[in-house]
Design an enzyme around this catalytic site. Sequence first.
Site, PDB file in Angstrom:
ATOM      1  CD  GLU A 428      -2.886   0.314  -0.190  1.00 41.18           C
ATOM      2  OE1 GLU A 428      -3.237  -0.793  -0.331  1.00 41.18           O
ATOM      3  OE2 GLU A 428      -3.304   1.191  -0.861  1.00 41.18           O
TER       4      GLU A 428
HETATM    5  C1  LIG Z   1       2.252 -10.024   0.756  1.00 39.85           C
HETATM    6  C2  LIG Z   1       2.202  -8.954  -0.462  1.00 39.85           C
HETATM    7  C3  LIG Z   1       0.746  -8.368  -0.480  1.00 39.85           C
HETATM    8  C4  LIG Z   1       0.385  -7.627  -1.693  1.00 39.85           C
HETATM    9  N1  LIG Z   1      -0.845  -7.142  -2.119  1.00 39.85           N
HETATM   10  C5  LIG Z   1      -0.947  -6.346  -3.047  1.00 39.85           C
HETATM   11  C6  LIG Z   1      -2.171  -6.521  -3.724  1.00 39.85           C
HETATM   12  O1  LIG Z   1      -3.443  -6.935  -3.481  1.00 39.85           O
HETATM   13  N2  LIG Z   1      -2.362  -5.609  -4.976  1.00 39.85           N
HETATM   14  C7  LIG Z   1      -1.354  -5.173  -5.456  1.00 39.85           C
HETATM   15  O2  LIG Z   1      -1.534  -4.377  -6.332  1.00 39.85           O
HETATM   16  N3  LIG Z   1      -0.151  -5.090  -4.923  1.00 39.85           N
HETATM   17  C8  LIG Z   1       0.211  -5.791  -3.796  1.00 39.85           C
HETATM   18  N4  LIG Z   1       1.494  -5.835  -3.111  1.00 39.85           N
HETATM   19  C9  LIG Z   1       2.701  -5.383  -3.708  1.00 39.85           C
HETATM   20  C10 LIG Z   1       3.013  -3.875  -3.041  1.00 39.85           C
HETATM   21  O3  LIG Z   1       1.979  -2.944  -2.883  1.00 39.85           O
HETATM   22  C11 LIG Z   1       4.278  -3.705  -3.510  1.00 39.85           C
HETATM   23  O4  LIG Z   1       5.150  -4.636  -3.397  1.00 39.85           O
HETATM   24  C12 LIG Z   1       4.757  -2.400  -3.202  1.00 39.85           C
HETATM   25  O5  LIG Z   1       4.034  -1.333  -3.747  1.00 39.85           O
HETATM   26  C13 LIG Z   1       6.181  -2.195  -3.269  1.00 39.85           C
HETATM   27  O6  LIG Z   1       6.628  -2.416  -4.883  1.00 39.85           O
HETATM   28  P1  LIG Z   1       7.934  -3.267  -5.010  1.00 39.85           P
HETATM   29  O7  LIG Z   1       7.628  -4.430  -4.226  1.00 39.85           O
HETATM   30  O8  LIG Z   1       7.861  -3.097  -6.503  1.00 39.85           O
HETATM   31  O9  LIG Z   1       9.154  -2.467  -4.361  1.00 39.85           O
HETATM   32  P2  LIG Z   1       9.951  -1.400  -5.302  1.00 39.85           P
HETATM   33  O10 LIG Z   1       9.000  -0.418  -5.942  1.00 39.85           O
HETATM   34  O11 LIG Z   1      10.938  -2.038  -5.980  1.00 39.85           O
HETATM   35  O12 LIG Z   1      10.642  -0.797  -4.181  1.00 39.85           O
HETATM   36  C14 LIG Z   1      11.983  -1.355  -3.699  1.00 39.85           C
HETATM   37  C15 LIG Z   1      12.653  -0.341  -2.642  1.00 39.85           C
HETATM   38  O13 LIG Z   1      12.860   1.042  -3.201  1.00 39.85           O
HETATM   39  C16 LIG Z   1      12.126   2.027  -2.772  1.00 39.85           C
HETATM   40  N5  LIG Z   1      11.614   3.162  -3.682  1.00 39.85           N
HETATM   41  C17 LIG Z   1      11.073   2.797  -4.870  1.00 39.85           C
HETATM   42  N6  LIG Z   1      10.616   4.043  -5.639  1.00 39.85           N
HETATM   43  C18 LIG Z   1      10.969   4.970  -4.902  1.00 39.85           C
HETATM   44  C19 LIG Z   1      10.978   6.276  -4.810  1.00 39.85           C
HETATM   45  N7  LIG Z   1      10.297   6.921  -5.824  1.00 39.85           N
HETATM   46  N8  LIG Z   1      11.418   7.037  -3.931  1.00 39.85           N
HETATM   47  C20 LIG Z   1      12.044   6.661  -2.951  1.00 39.85           C
HETATM   48  N9  LIG Z   1      12.154   5.221  -2.563  1.00 39.85           N
HETATM   49  C21 LIG Z   1      11.803   4.446  -3.637  1.00 39.85           C
HETATM   50  C22 LIG Z   1      10.860   1.334  -1.799  1.00 39.85           C
HETATM   51  O14 LIG Z   1      10.480   2.312  -0.847  1.00 39.85           O
HETATM   52  C23 LIG Z   1      11.730   0.100  -1.361  1.00 39.85           C
HETATM   53  O15 LIG Z   1      12.501   0.470  -0.298  1.00 39.85           O
HETATM   54  C24 LIG Z   1       1.796  -6.687  -2.123  1.00 39.85           C
HETATM   55  C25 LIG Z   1       3.033  -7.240  -1.922  1.00 39.85           C
HETATM   56  C26 LIG Z   1       3.160  -8.178  -0.942  1.00 39.85           C
HETATM   57  C27 LIG Z   1       4.654  -8.538  -0.365  1.00 39.85           C
END
Ligand SMILES: Cc1cc2nc3c(=O)[nH]c(=O)nc-3n(C[C@H](O)[C@H](O)[C@H](O)COP(=O)(O)OP(=O)(O)OC[C@H]3O[C@@H](n4cnc5c(N)ncnc54)[C@H](O)[C@@H]3O)c2cc1C
Length: 569
Positions: A428
């Site tokens: 989220e």
């Molecule tokens: C158990 C679980 C349930 C989930 N459920 C859902 C769901 O129901 N529906 C759905 O759509 N998604 C879902 N998600 C996805 C979740 O919302 C994403 O994992 C989350 O938004 C982070 O994206 P990412 O994993 O690609 O991490 P990344 O975006 O790759 O982030 C990696 C790191 O980089 C940092 N970062 C990235 N961009 C920036 C920026 N612009 N500025 C500063 N820091 C940055 C982040 O803070 C993080 O520390 C779920 C994830 C999990 C693990």
Amino acid sequence: MPYQSPVSDFQFIFDNVVGFSQVAETEKFAEATEDMVTAILAEAGKVADEVMAPVQRNGDLNPAYLENGVVRTSPGFADAFAQIAEGGWLGISADADNSGMGLPTTVATAMNDMMSGACLSLALNPLMTLGQIEALEHHASDALKDLYIPKLISGEWCGTMNLTEAGAGSDVGALAAKAERNGDGTYAISGQKIFITWGDNDFSKNICHLVLARLPDGVPGTKGISLFVVPKFLPDENGEPGQRNSLGVVSLEHKLGLHGSPTAVMEYNDATGWLVGEEHGGMAAMFTMMNNARLGVGVQGVGVAEAAYQQALSYSLDRKQGKTGGDTGMIFDHADVRRMLATMKADVFASRSIALACAVAIDMGNATDDADWKARAALLTPIAKAFGTDIGNEVSQLGIQVHGGMGFIEETGAAQFARDVRVTSIYEGTNGIQSLDLVGRKLMDGGEAAYRIFEEIETGAEAARASNPIMAEAVWQATETLRETTEYLVSVSMAERGSVAVPYLRAFARVLGGHFHLTAAVAEGGNGPRTKLARFYMARMLPEHVSLLSQVRASHDDVMALTPEDLAV
Ligand SMILES: Cc1cc2nc3c(=O)[nH]c(=O)nc-3n(C[C@H](O)[C@H](O)[C@H](O)COP(=O)(O)OP(=O)(O)OC[C@H]3O[C@@H](n4cnc5c(N)ncnc54)[C@H](O)[C@@H]3O)c2cc1C
């Protein structure tokens, strides 16, 4: 000790700390009378304690699994979900016109807190459905509303939220899922979504996916994204699940915690969907859902922290180790154990009060359309999300520590809290992204909404000087430091704010926590438990704002000067 919903804490915070009576006095929420809210809180607490808490360990020990394309859920989850639906809880905040209860977000937030504490894996299913109902209420056509909302509220169907893709996580605008116009008012959706919470289950007649995808003429980035509802089974002419839609679960993730909540990789292959909101207006529609979902996730952290605290307290009163010289004869008497328990309790209260204050602002904004209330809600939302989930993590770790070695042993359940809650500071919108939202968009008014809150805190502290002079002074001083740092922050560039956003958000939450603890102490009067806890918070936890805010003044260059090579040394 089994989880017990903290109903009396909610009642106290509603009545004395966050001013819920203002919400009840509005025309929109006139039916949320004191008696009604008291009864709802007690009933929601019963469902959490008697229906959900008993299946908490089942989810961990018997994870959901995929069998021939269908997700098989953990033992007891189907029955527990049926009881949640029968109680009408899926429609708690839905419009009464759509057969919902029409209750304020503040009450729904308390319910989410209790359900998350009882069994977060299961609670995620109703939370997703509640979010979908809200998005449809605000953005869907009447025909879609009439078909979907009653079935979602009754629990016959349930909802999911599909944003994330392998190449589009925090950067939702990078998504690659496609939508084509079919020419008959429907759309063909194709692409793969990952990490989809409750992407499928074996107890709902239909599963309705809200999916973000791009039409051929959608521009790159978030402005070119549209939102679609894509059901697992296409509704027939009677609105009942008919032909299977061309979508499915590819696999379930193996993860650190939340084993009872199936996290699916979803594949859409020209699946039939219906537009929600305007073409290319998907992010606006999704934001409706995500904003309240952010608060909802914040209280997931608070709820788990409450459960971890209750269990640690109970263990500390049962475990004998060493000569304590205290009244209980148990590890509770050791000063360090008591310090940990007080820290846990004080932060559960602080984070819960912040979340409920945010919910009151959301309700007041909705009921009055007043710009100041809306700005306050917008400002408090990232704080409620990030602080609530950080506290979920910290308190559940302390819970393990209070248990000693038994905390590391799975059968106590202390470790499950820490594993389950870990993801709440990631999904989220990661807490880093929440902090950037706070120092960016939420301070774009030059800090006006923040200054209004500081004014209110200082007025409260002035009034508290007579009864609680030391605590009042601590809160007043901390607010001044936060005000000065905010003035500094709004004067520097966004690039410079990036590396200090997290400590700023944390300091803001610490000061808000001080304000709410002081308010509670004043309301209680004398030297009762809330006053003693407030004193502990002021002496031991509020001072954290000093080091946090001094970091905010640090140079952005110290972080960005560190190259990959420097960090590899
Ligand atoms: C158990 C679980 C349930 C989930 N459920 C859902 C769901 O129901 N529906 C759905 O759509 N998604 C879902 N998600 C996805 C979740 O919302 C994403 O994992 C989350 O938004 C982070 O994206 P990412 O994993 O690609 O991490 P990344 O975006 O790759 O982030 C990696 C790191 O980089 C940092 N970062 C990235 N961009 C920036 C920026 N612009 N500025 C500063 N820091 C940055 C982040 O803070 C993080 O520390 C779920 C994830 C999990 C693990």
